[in-house]
Write an enzyme that holds these catalytic residues in place. Structure first.
Site, PDB file in Angstrom:
ATOM      1  N   ASN A 209       0.838  -1.195   0.000  1.00 34.74           N
ATOM      2  CA  ASN A 209       0.000   0.000   0.000  1.00 34.74           C
ATOM      3  C   ASN A 209       0.878   1.252   0.000  1.00 34.74           C
ATOM      4  O   ASN A 209       2.101   1.156   0.012  1.00 34.74           O
ATOM      5  CB  ASN A 209      -0.978  -0.024   1.187  1.00 34.74           C
ATOM      6  CG  ASN A 209      -0.244  -0.056   2.510  1.00 34.74           C
ATOM      7  OD1 ASN A 209       0.423   0.894   2.881  1.00 34.74           O
ATOM      8  ND2 ASN A 209      -0.351  -1.180   3.222  1.00 34.74           N
ATOM      9  N   ASP A 277      -4.832  -5.787   4.589  1.00 34.40           N
ATOM     10  CA  ASP A 277      -5.960  -6.561   5.109  1.00 34.40           C
ATOM     11  C   ASP A 277      -6.020  -7.958   4.498  1.00 34.40           C
ATOM     12  O   ASP A 277      -6.619  -8.861   5.059  1.00 34.40           O
ATOM     13  CB  ASP A 277      -7.272  -5.819   4.828  1.00 34.40           C
ATOM     14  CG  ASP A 277      -7.353  -4.552   5.664  1.00 34.40           C
ATOM     15  OD1 ASP A 277      -6.995  -4.620   6.858  1.00 34.40           O
ATOM     16  OD2 ASP A 277      -7.735  -3.493   5.126  1.00 34.40           O
ATOM     17  N   LYS A 287       9.851 -17.271  -8.539  1.00 34.39           N
ATOM     18  CA  LYS A 287       9.062 -16.261  -9.260  1.00 34.39           C
ATOM     19  C   LYS A 287       8.027 -16.958 -10.155  1.00 34.39           C
ATOM     20  O   LYS A 287       8.370 -17.870 -10.913  1.00 34.39           O
ATOM     21  CB  LYS A 287      10.003 -15.395 -10.109  1.00 34.39           C
ATOM     22  CG  LYS A 287       9.268 -14.273 -10.800  1.00 34.39           C
ATOM     23  CD  LYS A 287      10.188 -13.432 -11.662  1.00 34.39           C
ATOM     24  CE  LYS A 287       9.337 -12.453 -12.465  1.00 34.39           C
ATOM     25  NZ  LYS A 287      10.125 -11.780 -13.497  1.00 34.39           N
ATOM     26  N   PHE A 318      -5.307   3.923  13.842  1.00 32.02           N
ATOM     27  CA  PHE A 318      -5.480   4.948  12.818  1.00 32.02           C
ATOM     28  C   PHE A 318      -6.529   4.445  11.828  1.00 32.02           C
ATOM     29  O   PHE A 318      -6.547   3.257  11.511  1.00 32.02           O
ATOM     30  CB  PHE A 318      -4.159   5.192  12.067  1.00 32.02           C
ATOM     31  CG  PHE A 318      -3.304   6.245  12.721  1.00 32.02           C
ATOM     32  CD1 PHE A 318      -2.738   6.027  13.966  1.00 32.02           C
ATOM     33  CD2 PHE A 318      -3.071   7.463  12.095  1.00 32.02           C
ATOM     34  CE1 PHE A 318      -1.954   6.997  14.581  1.00 32.02           C
ATOM     35  CE2 PHE A 318      -2.291   8.433  12.689  1.00 32.02           C
ATOM     36  CZ  PHE A 318      -1.735   8.202  13.934  1.00 32.02           C
ATOM     37  N   LYS A 332     -14.631   1.469  13.714  1.00 27.53           N
ATOM     38  CA  LYS A 332     -13.372   0.765  14.022  1.00 27.53           C
ATOM     39  C   LYS A 332     -13.017   0.880  15.498  1.00 27.53           C
ATOM     40  O   LYS A 332     -12.537  -0.077  16.109  1.00 27.53           O
ATOM     41  CB  LYS A 332     -12.225   1.355  13.197  1.00 27.53           C
ATOM     42  CG  LYS A 332     -12.145   0.728  11.841  1.00 27.53           C
ATOM     43  CD  LYS A 332     -11.095   1.340  10.988  1.00 27.53           C
ATOM     44  CE  LYS A 332     -11.464   1.012   9.546  1.00 27.53           C
ATOM     45  NZ  LYS A 332     -10.648   1.691   8.593  1.00 27.53           N
ATOM     46  N   LYS A 336     -12.772  -2.676  17.373  1.00 28.99           N
ATOM     47  CA  LYS A 336     -11.458  -3.100  17.873  1.00 28.99           C
ATOM     48  C   LYS A 336     -11.293  -2.754  19.360  1.00 28.99           C
ATOM     49  O   LYS A 336     -10.197  -2.872  19.900  1.00 28.99           O
ATOM     50  CB  LYS A 336     -10.342  -2.444  17.049  1.00 28.99           C
ATOM     51  CG  LYS A 336     -10.369  -2.839  15.552  1.00 28.99           C
ATOM     52  CD  LYS A 336      -9.248  -2.187  14.763  1.00 28.99           C
ATOM     53  CE  LYS A 336      -9.504  -2.289  13.265  1.00 28.99           C
ATOM     54  NZ  LYS A 336      -8.431  -2.951  12.526  1.00 28.99           N
TER      55      LYS A 336
END
Ligand code: C5P
Length: 395
Positions: A209, A277, A287, A318, A332, A336
């Site tokens: 990301n 995620d 590969k 965050f 969240k 959590k």
């Protein structure tokens, strides 16, 4: 941090002495009173006038002829210092300090002070590696001197080895850390995660990301400068910040292991990392060839670190969102069972991935919301720690 602090800057006779000018300039611009003390050999490399001009103060060059209008004696300078920084420090001054010699102004000040002393050495690699120098450094370390190690690189003598003066930013970090030792997070232990995890597909490819790690590093540095004992778990390949434990990881499961190992006795866990995620269900050892790559890669969930790691410490997450920011963040926080969530709109200009600024809202367990304006990530970090300091008892 540096405003109105007296920094005694000791410069000794290494070719890196010219770099002390940049350090003196930065410290002065940051509001510190920089009192420069130069050994005789340092003055062969750089002029006292340079330091005098940059610090707007007289420079102390020897024991016997203090500059005019300069009334403080070496003992008074030793007492006035909030911190003494010797940069660059030669093998000679290190040896003198290790044995308590006081045959010049700088070694006399060091012997007479109760202030913390930072030693940033710079010398030829053989001189540095010599057991005599190593033993002297170990002696100083044992006595509480803060040693900023030299870097490996190309040295003035054309050798390549360990001996180059540490980066000026590292020396500044050491100064800030020492000045912050009695800060409002002294005695607190915090664990911070940073960066974006990489979930391997094969040895070449990964799912990743856009997280740069800047927010997490800002949090770790801010906590260090408020006196905390910091463990940074980093999935970003940024250079190791001074004065903290750093564990480099790659994947979500490695990050989970590192967090579990590190939270023992912690006061707060701040998960600034963007943890993937999903990961590929199968990781190929070799590969995967283009013609054999299946179009539908099967994915599975990564472990949710924040949900799995619970204990007697504040848990802060965050929420990087592109839409319905506050609603998603509140969800969240509840799912959590966090103490605080930092809602981060990554679509606002100047906010989110890779930038030096961020626009966030702090939402706490009790429902209180603090909407902060766009500000430097370092300032956001301090606001998060302000919240932690104010709420440390609810963990
Ligand atoms: O669930 P989501 O990824 O949106 O939540 C973001 C927060 O949860 C961040 O603080 C992130 O570090 C943390 N997280 C986690 N484990 C995951 C995914 C996210 O701890 N697998």
């Amino acid at each position: 941090m540096l405003t109105n602090k007296t920094v005694v800057l000791g410069i000794t006779g290494s070719i890196a002495a010219y770099k002390a000018a940049e350090l003196a300039s930065f410290l002065t611009k940051s509001g510190a009173d920089v009192e420069t003390v130069m050994t005789e050999s340092a003055q062969k490399f750089i002029l006292p006038l340079t330091l005098r001009s940059l610090t707007h103060r007289p420079v102390v060059c020897d024991m016997w002829s203090p500059p005019e209008n300069f009334s403080i004696t070496h003992v008074a300078l030793a007492q006035a210092a909030d911190v003494i920084v010797i940069a660059p420090a030669t093998a000679n001054i290190i040896a003198k300090m290790a044995y308590g010699l006081a045959d010049d102004i700088l070694s006399s000040i060091v012997l007479a002070t109760k202030a913390p002393v930072i030693v940033a050495s710079a010398m030829n690699n053989n001189m540095y590696e010599n057991p005599a120098t190593q033993e002297n450094l170990a002696r100083l370390k044992e006595r509480g001197f803060l040693i900023v190690e030299p870097e490996i690189g190309h040295l003035a003598c054309d050798a390549i080895g360990k001996g180059r003066l540490a980066d000026i930013n590292t020396i500044i970090s050491a100064i800030n850390m020492v000045l912050g030792r009695a800060g409002d997070m002294a005695g607190k232990k915090v664990v911070v995660t940073a960066g974006g995890t990489r979930e391997p597909i094969d040895p070449v490819r990964f799912i990743g990301n856009r997280s740069s790690g800047k927010m997490g590093y800002a949090l770790a540095e801010a906590a260090r400068e408020r006196g905390a004992d910091v463990t940074l778990i980093s999935a970003a390949q940024l250079s190791k910040p001074f004065g903290m434990s750093v564990i480099y990881v790659e994947s979500a499961s490695q990050m989970l292991d590192a967090v579990k190992q590190s939270v023992y006795n912690a006061d707060a866990l701040v998960m600034a990392a963007a943890v993937a995620d999903f990961r590929s269900k199968i990781t190929s050892e070799n590969k995967i060839k283009k013609d054999s790559l299946v179009l539908n890669m099967e994915l599975e969930r990564t472990p949710d670190i924040l949900s799995e790691v619970k204990g007697d410490f504040l848990r802060i997450g965050f929420a990087a969102e592109t839409e319905h920011l506050l609603d998603n963040a509140r969800k969240k926080l509840a799912d959590k069972t966090l103490d605080l969530i930092v809602a981060n709109d990554v679509t606002t200009q100047g906010s989110g991935f890779g930038t030096d600024t961020n626009k966030v809202t702090l939402i706490s367990r009790g429902g209180k919301e603090i909407d902060l304006p766009l500000m430097a990530k370092r300032d956001v970090a301090d606001r998060v720690w302000d919240w932690v300091v104010a709420n440390i008892d609810i963990a």
